[in-house]
Design a protein around this motif. Sequence first.
Motif, PDB file in Angstrom:
ATOM      1  N   PRO A  16      -6.387  -2.671   4.507  1.00  0.00           N
ATOM      2  CA  PRO A  16      -5.295  -3.020   5.420  1.00  0.00           C
ATOM      3  C   PRO A  16      -5.647  -4.160   6.385  1.00  0.00           C
TER       4      PRO A  16
ATOM      5  N   GLU B 250      10.058  -1.919   2.097  1.00  0.00           N
ATOM      6  CA  GLU B 250      10.016  -2.926   3.161  1.00  0.00           C
ATOM      7  C   GLU B 250      10.058  -4.340   2.616  1.00  0.00           C
TER       8      GLU B 250
ATOM      9  N   ARG C 233       0.212  -1.138  -3.063  1.00  0.00           N
ATOM     10  CA  ARG C 233       1.208  -0.260  -2.451  1.00  0.00           C
ATOM     11  C   ARG C 233       1.425  -0.699  -1.006  1.00  0.00           C
TER      12      ARG C 233
ATOM     13  N   PRO D  47       1.036   0.204   2.257  1.00  0.00           N
ATOM     14  CA  PRO D  47       0.100   0.159   3.386  1.00  0.00           C
ATOM     15  C   PRO D  47      -1.166  -0.668   3.132  1.00  0.00           C
TER      16      PRO D  47
END
Length: 280
Positions: free
Chosen positions: A42, A66, A83, A85
């Motif tokens: 991340p 999103e 994916r 996150p």
Amino acid sequence: MKKLLLTLTFVGVVLGAANLSAQDEDFYIFLCFGQSNMEGYPGIPESEKGPVDPRFQVLAAVDFPEMGREKGQWYTAVPPLSRPPAGLSPADYFGRALVAELPEDKKVGVINVAVGGTKIELFDETTREAYLADAPDWLHGIASAYDKDPYARLVEMGKLAQKDGVIKGILLHQGESNTGDQEWPAKVKTIYRNLLSDLDLQAEDVPLIAGEVVAADQNGKCASMNEIIRTLPETIPTAHVVSSEGCPDTEDDLHFSPEGYQMLGERYAKVMLDLLEESE
């Protein structure tokens, strides 16, 4: 009856030819799997979000609400690729480097199915259930994105992708959770062999490229695993190993920094470009 059989046979041949003609031989597709470094750690700097050459595509393996992405559809490969996150990974820079070097009529597509923190056992259908039985809740949470069967999702997406292009290679970045496991190369071989079989691929046409974990020169906590990773070609003749030496990492000494991912991804690309050149 004979006329009916001949008609059905003819229709089958025509449909088969139409399906083959829809496949773009200039669309090079790569399967990517592993744990968190392949998934993408991340944190994506604004400078790395784009613009991304539209010749570099990602087949969404999960829904990305999103970003307006739906599972099973192709999109320009703006990170994250695995994916929602997740973050940057070697797959990002692998694809960017390939399209920068390949002729303009070539496209590159990646399918990224990776699960942070997992052992390689999660991708083997014979060990998956037993492994998940003792896995922590957080790992179940990540694996749920793939219905707790990431191997099946990778194959499902691979079959979809084969309607559009040609699978040219398989990228792996995994090993931190299997540090010290001398059986790791054999376990990887089983998964590689299964992918080739389930997607009707030939090893000589679809090499496996595996990257080392954070190296000792960056104080990598799992750096000892690199000795095992380097032996992979002894078990899989069509495997190639990408060095992580000199690739900067983050403070946790487990994940690469954006600069490290770029260096590693470009090294993956260099291996693949050389192999593509040899095959011409």
